[in-house]
Design an enzyme around this catalytic site. Structure first.
Site, PDB file in Angstrom:
ATOM      1  CG  HIS A  50     -25.530 -89.216 -83.306  1.00 12.52           C
ATOM      2  ND1 HIS A  50     -26.215 -88.427 -82.421  1.00 12.52           N
ATOM      3  CD2 HIS A  50     -24.226 -89.170 -82.926  1.00 12.52           C
ATOM      4  CE1 HIS A  50     -25.370 -87.933 -81.528  1.00 12.52           C
ATOM      5  NE2 HIS A  50     -24.152 -88.358 -81.822  1.00 12.52           N
ATOM      6  CG  HIS A  74     -19.621 -85.796 -83.078  1.00  7.53           C
ATOM      7  ND1 HIS A  74     -20.708 -85.753 -83.912  1.00  7.53           N
ATOM      8  CD2 HIS A  74     -20.017 -86.504 -81.991  1.00  7.53           C
ATOM      9  CE1 HIS A  74     -21.721 -86.386 -83.337  1.00  7.53           C
ATOM     10  NE2 HIS A  74     -21.331 -86.856 -82.178  1.00  7.53           N
ATOM     11  CD  GLU A  78     -15.077 -92.392 -77.803  1.00  3.90           C
ATOM     12  OE1 GLU A  78     -14.567 -91.262 -77.812  1.00  3.90           O
ATOM     13  OE2 GLU A  78     -15.320 -93.040 -76.781  1.00  3.90           O
ATOM     14  CG  ASP A  79     -18.333 -94.468 -81.623  1.00  2.35           C
ATOM     15  OD1 ASP A  79     -17.686 -94.812 -80.621  1.00  2.35           O
ATOM     16  OD2 ASP A  79     -19.330 -93.727 -81.577  1.00  2.35           O
ATOM     17  CG  ASP A 140     -22.929 -85.902 -78.934  1.00  5.72           C
ATOM     18  OD1 ASP A 140     -23.277 -86.699 -79.826  1.00  5.72           O
ATOM     19  OD2 ASP A 140     -22.398 -86.255 -77.858  1.00  5.72           O
ATOM     20  CG  ASP A 261     -41.136 -64.379 -64.632  1.00  5.60           C
ATOM     21  OD1 ASP A 261     -41.598 -65.188 -63.815  1.00  5.60           O
ATOM     22  OD2 ASP A 261     -39.932 -64.211 -64.826  1.00  5.60           O
TER      23      ASP A 261
HETATM   24 MN    MN Z   1     -22.206 -88.302 -80.731  1.00  8.98          MN
END
Ligand code: MN
Length: 493
Positions: A50, A74, A78-79, A140, A261
């Site tokens: 990821h 990133h 958090e994880d 993300d 268009d």
């Molecule tokens: Mn993520």
């Protein structure tokens, strides 16, 4: 999807000739891999796929080292057990700040209007602090959409709808067409499966006719350009994206005959003079539809978009031509992200580019009422914009149906407060007159004027004007009493 690996990431960096220390990128990859060790995605793949996919998208956008490294890291704070402090120690404060911004955005959930507004607020605050945060958030989201099949249908639908209502409009406002298109394409089929089927069937149905038309026009135009010795950088056809066709159909009572268009031809030529020459050649070859020649070179769209457009009739088919230079094309596809493409030092974005982002972040402090905030956002950001001029020729970007009063407040609150009358294109006009793109507005002020007229609230369109006029409105009697009392006793502020 192309193969997701650290080698692919390095390859994109090299292919795009990014001025990036690949050693740092590898270090960030190893850091993330270790931190996410043992974790898997819902698809069953190792978690590291990821952040890698996110970093690859950021490298495709040709962003800077800190952004790509932050993309790899990133989800770490958090994880995983690694913290923001660990990130700062190994990768410095610039990277840590970006990772912190993403972490603060958190897991975005869509539950009714309040969550929606809360998410928008968070996004705008993060963007105002550092616009690069939003690029990581976009990347993300793209990977989460690419792996959306692994989610249950309800969650998939929520994420897809949120993408269409929040992410894609912001990408559009930032002028990053490549991101807007990908986000809409990936999300549309999961958000509205039935409508997606209908629209793609409609597109497939006309494809043969469009192909024929494309071939004949392509040859004829190239011949004509050759004769005039105009060099062509690139010339290709593009069928309207399913989601934007769906949106257009909604605006035109679902009548596909009213959509002009479906097929667009993009013609990229070296200089601005070439653009105008090409426009003349095309309009001589084919009959242009009245009112459909648009000069976005002289008058760029508020998000910076520049091109010449003309819509012509050829064999009962209707084709829109978009004529631009390579620089304009870059701006049209990458918008605000193109700032990182030229300057090796890492370009600074001019204040003007992100003024509106900062304004949005400021309002969220001023407007506590969720519904009102959302209303003002709809009006000021996601609504169609017009662009008008000051007498000096500065372009001012306003929502549709804005009036001279909105214009005055946009220039300065004093000008708004003392606004007495206005001239539009040299003619005296009423203060509630609706402005049109291209108008030149001059505000005549009355220095002795005490403040705005509260009747203006009936017609102003911008949140800015509304807020300033309200500040001057007489307070209701009870508020006067209360503030009088607290003032007297001087206890409360
Ligand atoms: Mn993520």
């Amino acid at each position: 999807m192309s193969d997701v690996s650290i080698e692919s990431l390095i390859e994109i960096i090299k292919l795009n000739k990014l001025n990036i220390d690949t050693q740092k990128v590898k270090q960030a990859f190893e850091f993330a891999q270790k931190a996410h060790e043992g974790q898997t995605r819902k698809t069953g793949e190792p978690y590291i796929t990821h952040p890698l996919a996110v970093a690859m998208t950021l490298a495709d956008l040709r962003l800077d080292e800190a952004t790509i490294v932050a993309g790899l890291l990133h989800d770490v704070p958090e994880d995983t057990k690694k913290t923001l402090i660990d990130v700062r120690k190994d990768f410095g404060s610039d990277v840590a700040m970006l990772v912190e911004g993403i972490t603060k955005l958190g897991k975005v959930k869509y539950r009714g209007i309040e969550r929606y507004v809360e998410n928008l607020r968070k996004m705008f605050i993060a963007m105002a602090a550092d616009i690069r945060t939003i690029f990581i958030k976009f990347a993300d989201r793209i990977h989460n959409l690419q792996t959306i099949e692994a989610l249950d249908a309800k969650k998939a639908e929520r994420i897809a709808k949120e993408t269409l209502t929040i992410y894609a409009p912001i990408a559009n406002r930032l002028g990053i067409n490549v991101l807007k298109d990908v986000l809409e394409d990936l999300a549309f089929q999961h958000a509205y499966p039935k409508e997606y089927k209908n629209v793609t069937a409609l597109l497939d149905g006309g494809q043969k006719q469009r192909d024929r038309c494309y071939l004949s026009v392509h040859t004829a135009v190239l011949d004509a350009l050759n004769k005039e010795n105009i060099q062509v950088v690139s010339f290709y056809g593009r069928t309207k994206q399913p989601y934007s066709l769906y949106r257009k159909l909604q605006q035109h009572s679902n009548d596909p005959n009213k959509i002009f268009d479906l097929l667009a031809m993009r013609l990229i030529v070296p200089t601005i003079q070439d653009c105008y020459a090409v426009l003349g050649i095309i309009n001589a070859l084919y009959r242009p539809l009245p009112g459909r020649i648009k000069d976005y070179i002289a008058q760029p769209k508020p998000n910076g978009y520049q091109s010449l457009h003309t819509t012509v009739l050829c064999d009962r088919s209707i084709i829109e031509f978009q004529i631009r230079t390579p620089e304009m094309h870059e701006q049209a596809e990458y918008g605000i992200a193109s700032h990182w493409h030229y300057d090796e030092e890492g370009a600074r974005i001019s204040d003007k580019d992100i003024t509106w982002v900062q304004e949005l972040a400021r309002w969220q402090e001023e407007i506590k009422d969720e519904k009102k905030y959302l209303e003002s956002l709809k009006i000021d950001v996601f609504q169609n914009r017009i662009f008008v001029f000051t007498p000096k020729g500065d372009v001012i970007d306003l929502p549709e149906d804005s009036t001279p009063v909105d214009f005055a407040y946009h220039i300065h609150s004093d000008i708004g407060n003392k606004c007495a009358s206005a001239k539009i294109n040299g003619q005296i006009a009423k203060l509630d007159e609706k402005l049109k793109s291209g108008d030149v507005i001059e505000i005549i002020i009355d220095k002795n004027r005490k403040g705005p007229n509260t009747n203006w609230l009936k017609f102003v369109k911008t949140q800015q004007a509304r807020a300033k006029i309200r500040q001057h409105a007489p307070k209701p009697v009870w508020e006067q009493v209360i503030s009088g009392v607290t003032e007297k006793f001087g206890k409360k502020k």
